[in-house]
Write a protein that holds these residues in place. Structure first.
Motif, PDB file in Angstrom:
ATOM      1  N   THR A   1      31.293  41.778  18.895  1.00 53.64           N
ATOM      2  CA  THR A   1      30.385  41.178  17.921  1.00 53.64           C
ATOM      3  C   THR A   1      30.637  41.852  16.586  1.00 53.64           C
ATOM      4  OG1 THR A   1      28.739  40.864  19.675  1.00 53.64           O
ATOM      5  CG2 THR A   1      27.976  40.643  17.393  1.00 53.64           C
ATOM      6  N   TYR A   2      30.594  41.053  15.533  1.00 50.26           N
ATOM      7  CA  TYR A   2      30.931  41.567  14.206  1.00 50.26           C
ATOM      8  C   TYR A   2      29.711  41.469  13.289  1.00 50.26           C
ATOM      9  CZ  TYR A   2      35.542  40.858  16.201  1.00 50.26           C
ATOM     10  OH  TYR A   2      36.626  40.896  17.041  1.00 50.26           O
ATOM     11  N   TYR A   3      29.487  42.564  12.548  1.00 48.72           N
ATOM     12  CA  TYR A   3      28.353  42.657  11.627  1.00 48.72           C
ATOM     13  C   TYR A   3      28.896  42.986  10.237  1.00 48.72           C
ATOM     14  CZ  TYR A   3      26.146  43.472  16.175  1.00 48.72           C
ATOM     15  OH  TYR A   3      25.750  43.380  17.488  1.00 48.72           O
ATOM     16  N   VAL A   4      28.244  42.448   9.202  1.00 52.89           N
ATOM     17  CA  VAL A   4      28.757  42.634   7.842  1.00 52.89           C
ATOM     18  C   VAL A   4      27.677  43.184   6.917  1.00 52.89           C
ATOM     19  CG1 VAL A   4      29.550  41.415   5.767  1.00 52.89           C
ATOM     20  CG2 VAL A   4      30.589  40.908   7.972  1.00 52.89           C
ATOM     21  N   LEU A   5      28.040  44.265   6.208  1.00 50.78           N
ATOM     22  CA  LEU A   5      27.301  44.743   5.041  1.00 50.78           C
ATOM     23  C   LEU A   5      28.203  44.502   3.833  1.00 50.78           C
ATOM     24  CD1 LEU A   5      25.734  48.162   6.169  1.00 50.78           C
ATOM     25  CD2 LEU A   5      24.601  45.950   5.979  1.00 50.78           C
TER      26      LEU A   5
ATOM     27  N   TYR B   1      31.528  45.447  -4.341  1.00 53.64           N
ATOM     28  CA  TYR B   1      32.799  46.158  -4.239  1.00 53.64           C
ATOM     29  C   TYR B   1      33.459  46.052  -2.869  1.00 53.64           C
ATOM     30  CZ  TYR B   1      31.233  48.391  -8.573  1.00 53.64           C
ATOM     31  OH  TYR B   1      30.800  48.622  -9.848  1.00 53.64           O
ATOM     32  N   GLN B   2      32.680  45.862  -1.818  1.00 57.14           N
ATOM     33  CA  GLN B   2      33.235  45.915  -0.470  1.00 57.14           C
ATOM     34  C   GLN B   2      32.550  44.924   0.452  1.00 57.14           C
ATOM     35  OE1 GLN B   2      32.175  50.060   0.005  1.00 57.14           O
ATOM     36  NE2 GLN B   2      34.311  50.678   0.172  1.00 57.14           N
ATOM     37  N   GLN B   3      33.326  44.430   1.390  1.00 58.91           N
ATOM     38  CA  GLN B   3      32.797  43.699   2.545  1.00 58.91           C
ATOM     39  C   GLN B   3      33.150  44.534   3.769  1.00 58.91           C
ATOM     40  OE1 GLN B   3      34.770  40.142   4.414  1.00 58.91           O
ATOM     41  NE2 GLN B   3      33.003  39.064   3.562  1.00 58.91           N
ATOM     42  N   LEU B   4      32.162  45.207   4.329  1.00 57.89           N
ATOM     43  CA  LEU B   4      32.366  46.100   5.471  1.00 57.89           C
ATOM     44  C   LEU B   4      32.061  45.323   6.748  1.00 57.89           C
ATOM     45  CD1 LEU B   4      30.573  49.281   4.045  1.00 57.89           C
ATOM     46  CD2 LEU B   4      33.003  48.666   3.884  1.00 57.89           C
ATOM     47  N   VAL B   5      33.077  45.182   7.602  1.00 58.48           N
ATOM     48  CA  VAL B   5      32.950  44.388   8.827  1.00 58.48           C
ATOM     49  C   VAL B   5      32.973  45.341  10.009  1.00 58.48           C
ATOM     50  CG1 VAL B   5      33.858  42.452  10.153  1.00 58.48           C
ATOM     51  CG2 VAL B   5      34.202  42.540   7.665  1.00 58.48           C
ATOM     52  N   PHE B   6      31.830  45.470  10.684  1.00 59.16           N
ATOM     53  CA  PHE B   6      31.678  46.416  11.785  1.00 59.16           C
ATOM     54  C   PHE B   6      31.848  45.707  13.122  1.00 59.16           C
ATOM     55  CE2 PHE B   6      29.120  47.807   8.210  1.00 59.16           C
ATOM     56  CZ  PHE B   6      29.500  49.127   8.066  1.00 59.16           C
TER      57      PHE B   6
ATOM     58  N   ARG C   1      36.583  36.419  11.676  1.00 58.91           N
ATOM     59  CA  ARG C   1      35.805  35.721  12.702  1.00 58.91           C
ATOM     60  C   ARG C   1      34.344  35.585  12.278  1.00 58.91           C
ATOM     61  NH1 ARG C   1      39.263  39.411  14.500  1.00 58.91           N
ATOM     62  NH2 ARG C   1      40.929  38.771  15.921  1.00 58.91           N
ATOM     63  N   THR C   2      33.627  34.774  13.028  1.00 60.44           N
ATOM     64  CA  THR C   2      32.194  34.591  12.787  1.00 60.44           C
ATOM     65  C   THR C   2      31.486  35.938  12.842  1.00 60.44           C
ATOM     66  OG1 THR C   2      32.295  32.394  13.782  1.00 60.44           O
ATOM     67  CG2 THR C   2      30.119  33.405  13.587  1.00 60.44           C
ATOM     68  N   TYR C   3      30.501  36.149  11.970  1.00 62.92           N
ATOM     69  CA  TYR C   3      29.860  37.452  11.882  1.00 62.92           C
ATOM     70  C   TYR C   3      28.350  37.295  11.696  1.00 62.92           C
ATOM     71  CZ  TYR C   3      30.015  36.454   6.842  1.00 62.92           C
ATOM     72  OH  TYR C   3      29.868  35.875   5.605  1.00 62.92           O
TER      73      TYR C   3
END
Length: 612
Positions: A58-62, A66-71, A116-118
């Motif tokens: 599963t992917y989470y985004v903050l 300046y940044q797209q952090l994909v966890f 991918r979907t997040y």
């Protein structure tokens, strides 16, 4: 032109050619401790993990400007760090380059951000967007993920399963996300925070709390994707440590394989740069001693550049290995500041000023993560810094990096005017007496020693020193080499446009037109600037020499001089063919200014009264 001058010109040519061939190779600066200890090969890092994780990811985004952090829930790690382009976020430092446009056109599915979907804070699901971002980390291509141990800020160990552990997402807010999991007997909580106050661009915090045994656990930087700098792949690993209360920054030799464990004092920070962008891991409290570095086979973690003209295999994955850095973890709480973004001089200085704490005599000194690479870096670095200061000053006036290069070229020629005049005057004198020298050599051709003595007597009588033409060039070399490296690797020139449709990136070669099948050395792009530069060099030796127009009247020395001038023009055209357009603009303009100066001096000296 005498033989000494010819020999010197050959040496200069070979020197620049050597710089061209070797620039971008692994740095030759060594940290004294770098070979002190090698860990046995880790099964985790020496071999690729299975391509799929034990459970669905599963992917989470903050995200901020300046940044797209994909966890990912696998390892509670960063599977992507995507940097918005300037067209998407006006505050961004990252401009679109030709590689971004080519990948978007050739493979739209690989130009999605995230891939991918997040999930976003609040629990809503979102679909990826096309284009608009630069993927800082290697993230897989054509639907295949890279092995989890190469995710950013993942926790790795000797046990291969450590990097693939699924974590639970326990908190997800607008500027914070938290994961909990366990590795062996250690209970781990990872909290990522984008501070709302006193947080610099491209920075965020990571707190790692470990309950239990943290022995053998390491925090990974992830693997930056490939940047082509002056037609070469030039990654750079640097580290800052404190020795005897003094901070020192050293370059780490690029490992030939991985991992290599190094015994060293506890690092202040470690930097993993791909030439223009990268990741700095900065522990804000005490961690364990030492660090690790590893080379990863490019076939395991292919660069996105392999998507460009794959039929011709322009960028084979195996030719672009990845590099990762690792810091040790300990039981308790460890806080890290993470910088993930462009290695821009002004930006890093801004961060140093922001995080400086005079009460604790603390300054992170991130700007020292930048380094001039190459054989002559110990000479060229201070000159390159001075020239970069001038270029920034001209940019503040003109607001154009191309105009700044032009103004800097004029300023450098003005500063070098006395030395150039000295060299030109000496060269003109040597050309003037060349027929007399040739006559003496012919007269005493059966006695070379006598011929040499007579030629030296002639020089002495006329007050000419054959070596004076070489000294001005030697004195200028530090500035020339400094300019050479400055225009090859300055981040502000990346993506800077001069003439749209032709010179779209001052840090890359100009492209007049392209074709399909690549040719040896030339590739599949036609670069006009280096050819124009070679023509100006040819014109310089034709317009500013006093050689007879009739080839039959040329002496042997004059024939050698003419041949050397033609060879130099061809050599520099070939050498500079794949160099950045900014560097070609500098050399071409500098040659034109040299022609103007030499023509004016020849006219002045010819009209001046001559001593009998």
């Amino acid at each position: 032109m005498d033989k000494r001058t010819l020999l010197f010109m050959i040496c200069v040519s070979l020197t620049f050619f050597g710089v061209h061939l070797w620039y971008g190779q692994q740095p030759n600066e060594k940290w004294p401790q770098a070979t002190s200890n090698k860990a046995p090969p880790s099964p985790l890092l020496a071999q690729a993990a299975p391509p799929s994780a034990p459970q669905e990811e599963t992917y989470y985004v903050l995200e901020n400007e300046y940044q797209q952090l994909v966890f990912s829930n696998i390892g509670g790690s960063l599977v992507e760090i995507n940097l918005p382009l300037k067209g998407v976020s006006p505050k961004s430092f990252v401009k679109e380059v030709d590689f971004d446009r080519k990948i978007l056109a050739a493979s739209p599915k690989n130009a999605r951000f995230p891939l991918r979907t997040y999930v976003i804070p609040g629990g809503d699901q979102r679909e990826p967007t096309r284009g608009g971002y630069y993927p800082l980390l290697r993230r897989g291509i054509n639907g295949k993920s890279i092995p989890a141990e190469y995710y950013g800020l993942n926790i790795v160990a000797e046990n291969p399963s450590a990097a693939q552990v699924p974590y639970r997402m326990t908190r997800f807010e607008a500027n914070q996300i938290e994961f909990q999991g366990s590795v062996g007997q250690a209970q781990i909580t990872k909290t990522y925070t984008i501070p709302q106050e006193r947080n610099g661009p491209y920075c965020f915090l990571l707190e790692v709390r470990i309950e239990g045994d943290a022995g053998g656990l390491w925090l990974s930087s992830g693997v930056p994707d490939v940047e082509i700098v002056s037609n070469s792949y030039s990654p750079l690993l640097r580290i800052q440590v404190t020795k005897n209360k003094v901070s020192e920054v050293d370059t780490i030799d690029l490992p030939k394989k991985g991992p290599i464990q190094v015994s060293a004092p506890s690092p202040n920070w470690i930097s993993n740069c791909n030439g223009f962008l990268g990741v700095i891991m900065d522990p804000l409290n005490e961690i364990g001693e030492g660090y690790k570095v590893a080379q990863i086979d490019g076939a395991q973690i292919p660069t996105r550049l392999t998507l460009i003209d794959p039929a011709y295999n322009l960028y084979p994955a195996a030719s672009y290995p990845g590099y990762a850095t690792y810091l040790p973890l300990k039981t308790g709480s460890s806080l890290f500041r993470i910088f993930a973004g462009p290695y821009d001089n002004a930006l890093l200085k801004e961060l140093d000023e922001l995080y400086e704490d005079p009460t604790k005599n603390y300054n992170p000194d991130y700007v020292s993560a930048l380094s001039i690479q190459g054989w002559f870096s110990f000479i060229s670095q201070p000159f390159a810094k001075f020239l970069f200061f001038l270029m920034q000053l001209f940019h503040a006036i003109s607001r154009s990096w191309a105009v700044s290069i032009i103004l800097l070229t004029i300023a450098l020629r003005a500063m070098m005017y006395p030395l150039n005049s000295w060299s030109i005057r000496s060269s003109l004198k040597m050309q003037e007496i060349a027929p007399k020298v040739q006559t003496l050599k012919e007269k005493y051709k059966k006695d070379p020693r006598k011929a040499q003595m007579e030629v030296m007597n002639l020089y002495r009588e006329l007050g000419i020193n054959p070596l004076t033409g070489c000294f001005p060039v030697l004195l200028q070399m530090p500035f020339l080499i400094g300019m050479f490296y400055l225009l090859k690797s300055s981040f502000p020139l990346r993506g800077a446009v001069f003439i749209p449709g032709w010179i779209d990136d001052l840090s890359a070669p100009d492209v007049l037109f392209t074709w399909g099948q690549p040719l040896w050395f030339i590739g599949n792009e036609f670069h006009l600037l280096p050819i124009l530069m070679g023509i100006t060099m040819y014109l310089q030796q034709r317009l500013t020499s006093k050689l007879p127009k009739d080839p039959s009247k040329l002496s042997d020395t004059q024939k050698q001089q003419k041949m050397m001038g033609n060879m130099m023009a061809i050599l520099f055209t070939v050498m500079f063919y794949n160099f950045p357009s900014g560097l070609n603009i500098y050399f071409m303009l500098s040659t034109l200014l040299g022609i103007a100066q030499q023509t004016w001096m020849m006219k002045t000296l010819n009209t001046a009264p001559k001593k009998v």
